[in-house]
Motif scaffolding. Structure first.
Motif, PDB file in Angstrom:
ATOM      1  N   HIS A   1       0.816  -1.215   0.000  1.00 49.23           N
ATOM      2  CA  HIS A   1       0.000   0.000   0.000  1.00 49.23           C
ATOM      3  C   HIS A   1       0.850   1.266   0.000  1.00 49.23           C
ATOM      4  O   HIS A   1       0.343   2.339  -0.281  1.00 49.23           O
TER       5      HIS A   1
ATOM      6  N   ASP B   1      -4.069  -2.674  -9.763  1.00 48.18           N
ATOM      7  CA  ASP B   1      -4.860  -2.160  -8.643  1.00 48.18           C
ATOM      8  C   ASP B   1      -6.160  -2.941  -8.562  1.00 48.18           C
ATOM      9  O   ASP B   1      -6.882  -3.058  -9.558  1.00 48.18           O
TER      10      ASP B   1
ATOM     11  N   LEU C   1      -1.407   5.510 -13.230  1.00 50.03           N
ATOM     12  CA  LEU C   1      -2.244   5.358 -12.038  1.00 50.03           C
ATOM     13  C   LEU C   1      -2.594   6.713 -11.444  1.00 50.03           C
ATOM     14  O   LEU C   1      -3.697   6.918 -10.949  1.00 50.03           O
TER      15      LEU C   1
ATOM     16  N   THR D   1      -9.261   5.605  -9.132  1.00 53.56           N
ATOM     17  CA  THR D   1      -9.381   4.517  -8.166  1.00 53.56           C
ATOM     18  C   THR D   1      -9.042   5.056  -6.783  1.00 53.56           C
ATOM     19  O   THR D   1      -8.448   6.134  -6.647  1.00 53.56           O
TER      20      THR D   1
ATOM     21  N   THR E   1      -6.835   3.889  -4.803  1.00 49.87           N
ATOM     22  CA  THR E   1      -5.375   3.936  -4.690  1.00 49.87           C
ATOM     23  C   THR E   1      -4.826   5.186  -5.370  1.00 49.87           C
ATOM     24  O   THR E   1      -3.960   5.870  -4.817  1.00 49.87           O
TER      25      THR E   1
ATOM     26  N   THR F   1      -1.651  -3.670  -5.698  1.00 52.24           N
ATOM     27  CA  THR F   1      -2.150  -2.795  -4.648  1.00 52.24           C
ATOM     28  C   THR F   1      -3.668  -2.715  -4.693  1.00 52.24           C
ATOM     29  O   THR F   1      -4.310  -3.285  -5.560  1.00 52.24           O
ATOM     30  N   GLY F   2      -4.237  -2.021  -3.767  1.00 51.78           N
ATOM     31  CA  GLY F   2      -5.683  -1.852  -3.662  1.00 51.78           C
ATOM     32  C   GLY F   2      -6.051  -1.730  -2.201  1.00 51.78           C
ATOM     33  O   GLY F   2      -5.237  -1.976  -1.317  1.00 51.78           O
TER      34      GLY F   2
ATOM     35  N   LYS G   1      -6.000  -8.722  -3.129  1.00 51.12           N
ATOM     36  CA  LYS G   1      -4.599  -8.796  -3.533  1.00 51.12           C
ATOM     37  C   LYS G   1      -3.964 -10.122  -3.118  1.00 51.12           C
ATOM     38  O   LYS G   1      -3.410 -10.844  -3.956  1.00 51.12           O
TER      39      LYS G   1
END
Length: 182
Positions: free
Chosen positions: A20, A33, A54, A59, A61, A108-109, A115
């Motif tokens: 994270h 993600d 990203l 999102t 994240t 990640t997420g 995950k």
């Protein structure tokens, strides 16, 4: 940690990290993600791309990354892919991802998005894949990360080769065997 991870990658290894921390995400060559939420609200790949891409995504994240830290200028291209999935486990239903080989990829997420389920269901037990997680090291009370990963065997062999003239064997450099070296 990022230096260690990229050093491992630079030796030709594929590194997949479930993380994270923004600094680790930004060090990645590719980000996958998961989300969009956790538990029943997770289990989907909501983004795949570079850390820079990203930053522009919509999102949870990506929103957490908008703290003004700089991103890498160049991205390492993969040399093939490690297909993962389809995985159906916990909140994941037929989820697949292609992990580029020879890169540092961050999975990640939000917590509970799937995950670890993707890694557990798609990578654990596959030939040529070493999964390092937070579970306790199993073995004897003398077990260390070097013995657990098998690195200590190579170190013992190297010591034996370097001391060949003295009649050394690899077992002489084991703390759990009888040796002439005391």
């Amino acid at each position: 940690m990022n230096t260690l991870l990229t050093d491992i990658r630079d030796k030709g290894n594929t590194v997949l990290v479930v993380e994270h921390k923004p600094s680790v995400i930004r060090a990645a060559d590719l980000v996958v993600d998961l989300g969009p939420g956790s538990g029943d609200h997770g289990g989907e790949v909501v983004f795949t791309g570079t850390p820079e891409e990203l930053e522009e995504a919509s999102t949870v994240t990506a929103e957490s990354l908008h703290q003004g830290l700089s991103l890498r200028d160049t991205v390492r291209p993969g040399r093939g892919v490690l297909p993962v999935g389809p995985v159906t486990l916990n909140n994941l239903v037929d989820v697949s991802a292609d992990i580029p080989l020879g890169t540092l990829t961050v999975l990640t997420g939000v917590a509970g998005s799937g995950k670890s389920s993707l890694v557990t269901g798609g990578l654990v037990g596959r030939e040529g894949v070493a999964v390092v997680d937070q579970s306790a090291i199993r073995g004897s009370r003398r077990s260390t990360p070097a013995t657990y990963t098998g690195m200590l065997d190579d170190i013992r062999k190297l010591f034996a080769r370097r001391n060949r003239d003295a009649g050394a064997t690899a077992s002489m450099f084991s703390g759990s065997s009888r040796s002439r070296v005391r």
